[in-house]
Motif scaffolding. Sequence first.
Motif, PDB file in Angstrom:
ATOM      1  N   TYR A  14     -11.042 -31.805  10.729  1.00 33.64           N
ATOM      2  CA  TYR A  14     -10.646 -31.519  12.108  1.00 33.64           C
ATOM      3  C   TYR A  14     -11.077 -32.642  13.043  1.00 33.64           C
ATOM      4  CZ  TYR A  14     -10.666 -29.285  16.692  1.00 33.64           C
ATOM      5  OH  TYR A  14     -10.488 -29.018  18.015  1.00 33.64           O
ATOM      6  N   PHE A  15     -12.339 -33.054  12.955  1.00 30.80           N
ATOM      7  CA  PHE A  15     -12.832 -34.116  13.825  1.00 30.80           C
ATOM      8  C   PHE A  15     -12.192 -35.462  13.489  1.00 30.80           C
ATOM      9  CE2 PHE A  15     -16.525 -31.200  14.567  1.00 30.80           C
ATOM     10  CZ  PHE A  15     -16.254 -31.009  15.905  1.00 30.80           C
ATOM     11  N   ALA A  16     -11.875 -35.700  12.218  1.00 27.93           N
ATOM     12  CA  ALA A  16     -11.195 -36.952  11.845  1.00 27.93           C
ATOM     13  C   ALA A  16      -9.821 -37.016  12.489  1.00 27.93           C
ATOM     14  CB  ALA A  16     -11.094 -37.051  10.330  1.00 27.93           C
ATOM     15  N   PHE A  17      -9.076 -35.898  12.491  1.00 27.98           N
ATOM     16  CA  PHE A  17      -7.773 -35.881  13.144  1.00 27.98           C
ATOM     17  C   PHE A  17      -7.902 -36.038  14.654  1.00 27.98           C
ATOM     18  CE2 PHE A  17      -6.110 -33.823   9.233  1.00 27.98           C
ATOM     19  CZ  PHE A  17      -5.072 -34.718   9.009  1.00 27.98           C
ATOM     20  N   LYS A  18      -8.927 -35.466  15.239  1.00 28.79           N
ATOM     21  CA  LYS A  18      -9.138 -35.616  16.681  1.00 28.79           C
ATOM     22  C   LYS A  18      -9.425 -37.074  17.030  1.00 28.79           C
ATOM     23  CE  LYS A  18      -8.710 -31.550  18.461  1.00 28.79           C
ATOM     24  NZ  LYS A  18      -7.768 -31.274  19.541  1.00 28.79           N
ATOM     25  N   VAL A  19     -10.268 -37.739  16.253  1.00 29.05           N
ATOM     26  CA  VAL A  19     -10.602 -39.143  16.512  1.00 29.05           C
ATOM     27  C   VAL A  19      -9.372 -40.017  16.309  1.00 29.05           C
ATOM     28  CG1 VAL A  19     -11.962 -41.093  15.653  1.00 29.05           C
ATOM     29  CG2 VAL A  19     -13.051 -38.883  16.030  1.00 29.05           C
ATOM     30  N   ALA A  20      -8.603 -39.753  15.253  1.00 31.32           N
ATOM     31  CA  ALA A  20      -7.388 -40.536  15.008  1.00 31.32           C
ATOM     32  C   ALA A  20      -6.388 -40.338  16.145  1.00 31.32           C
ATOM     33  CB  ALA A  20      -6.770 -40.137  13.674  1.00 31.32           C
ATOM     34  N   GLY A  21      -6.246 -39.120  16.635  1.00 31.95           N
ATOM     35  CA  GLY A  21      -5.355 -38.858  17.759  1.00 31.95           C
ATOM     36  C   GLY A  21      -5.796 -39.579  19.011  1.00 31.95           C
ATOM     37  N   PHE A  22      -7.095 -39.622  19.250  1.00 37.42           N
ATOM     38  CA  PHE A  22      -7.620 -40.335  20.417  1.00 37.42           C
ATOM     39  C   PHE A  22      -7.276 -41.813  20.338  1.00 37.42           C
ATOM     40  CE2 PHE A  22     -11.091 -42.973  22.045  1.00 37.42           C
ATOM     41  CZ  PHE A  22     -10.978 -42.703  23.397  1.00 37.42           C
ATOM     42  N   PHE A  23      -7.470 -42.422  19.177  1.00 36.50           N
ATOM     43  CA  PHE A  23      -7.191 -43.850  19.051  1.00 36.50           C
ATOM     44  C   PHE A  23      -5.698 -44.138  19.135  1.00 36.50           C
ATOM     45  CE2 PHE A  23     -11.524 -44.145  17.228  1.00 36.50           C
ATOM     46  CZ  PHE A  23     -12.007 -45.098  18.113  1.00 36.50           C
ATOM     47  N   LEU A  24      -4.860 -43.230  18.656  1.00 40.03           N
ATOM     48  CA  LEU A  24      -3.420 -43.426  18.794  1.00 40.03           C
ATOM     49  C   LEU A  24      -2.997 -43.341  20.260  1.00 40.03           C
ATOM     50  CD1 LEU A  24      -1.961 -41.530  15.722  1.00 40.03           C
ATOM     51  CD2 LEU A  24      -1.936 -43.971  16.155  1.00 40.03           C
ATOM     52  N   LYS A  25      -3.570 -42.409  21.014  1.00 39.68           N
ATOM     53  CA  LYS A  25      -3.272 -42.319  22.448  1.00 39.68           C
ATOM     54  C   LYS A  25      -3.763 -43.566  23.178  1.00 39.68           C
ATOM     55  CE  LYS A  25      -3.311 -37.328  22.800  1.00 39.68           C
ATOM     56  NZ  LYS A  25      -3.987 -36.145  23.331  1.00 39.68           N
ATOM     57  N   LEU A  26      -4.928 -44.055  22.800  1.00 36.08           N
ATOM     58  CA  LEU A  26      -5.461 -45.269  23.404  1.00 36.08           C
ATOM     59  C   LEU A  26      -4.549 -46.461  23.117  1.00 36.08           C
ATOM     60  CD1 LEU A  26      -8.036 -46.083  24.993  1.00 36.08           C
ATOM     61  CD2 LEU A  26      -9.012 -46.771  22.801  1.00 36.08           C
ATOM     62  N   LEU A  27      -4.038 -46.553  21.897  1.00 35.53           N
ATOM     63  CA  LEU A  27      -3.118 -47.625  21.534  1.00 35.53           C
ATOM     64  C   LEU A  27      -1.812 -47.522  22.309  1.00 35.53           C
ATOM     65  CD1 LEU A  27      -2.355 -50.018  19.685  1.00 35.53           C
ATOM     66  CD2 LEU A  27      -1.529 -48.319  18.047  1.00 35.53           C
ATOM     67  N   MET A  28      -1.300 -46.309  22.469  1.00 33.82           N
ATOM     68  CA  MET A  28      -0.064 -46.135  23.229  1.00 33.82           C
ATOM     69  C   MET A  28      -0.246 -46.540  24.686  1.00 33.82           C
ATOM     70  SD  MET A  28       1.899 -42.814  21.661  1.00 33.82           S
ATOM     71  CE  MET A  28       0.819 -41.668  22.438  1.00 33.82           C
ATOM     72  N   TRP A  29      -1.352 -46.179  25.308  1.00 30.44           N
ATOM     73  CA  TRP A  29      -1.610 -46.576  26.690  1.00 30.44           C
ATOM     74  C   TRP A  29      -1.750 -48.085  26.802  1.00 30.44           C
ATOM     75  CZ3 TRP A  29      -0.510 -44.472  30.998  1.00 30.44           C
ATOM     76  CH2 TRP A  29      -0.463 -43.094  31.106  1.00 30.44           C
ATOM     77  N   ALA A  30      -2.389 -48.715  25.821  1.00 28.53           N
ATOM     78  CA  ALA A  30      -2.518 -50.172  25.842  1.00 28.53           C
ATOM     79  C   ALA A  30      -1.139 -50.823  25.769  1.00 28.53           C
ATOM     80  CB  ALA A  30      -3.400 -50.640  24.692  1.00 28.53           C
ATOM     81  N   LEU A  31      -0.246 -50.281  24.943  1.00 26.04           N
ATOM     82  CA  LEU A  31       1.109 -50.822  24.859  1.00 26.04           C
ATOM     83  C   LEU A  31       1.876 -50.623  26.165  1.00 26.04           C
ATOM     84  CD1 LEU A  31       2.124 -49.765  21.248  1.00 26.04           C
ATOM     85  CD2 LEU A  31       1.638 -52.062  22.077  1.00 26.04           C
TER      86      LEU A  31
END
Length: 50
Positions: A14-31
Amino acid sequence: MSWIGIILVVLGLYFAFKVAGFFLKLLMWALVVFGIYWFAAPYLGLPQFF
């Protein structure tokens, strides 16, 4: 495997998916920010990357 082990594995996933989702959102905002800068830089007289 005991119940405690199963619970720890489920919580870890559960926490691994939450962390991965956070980094994907961070990457999308950076783009998005990079894209806005890339389009707006010529109009504002800012230096371009390319």
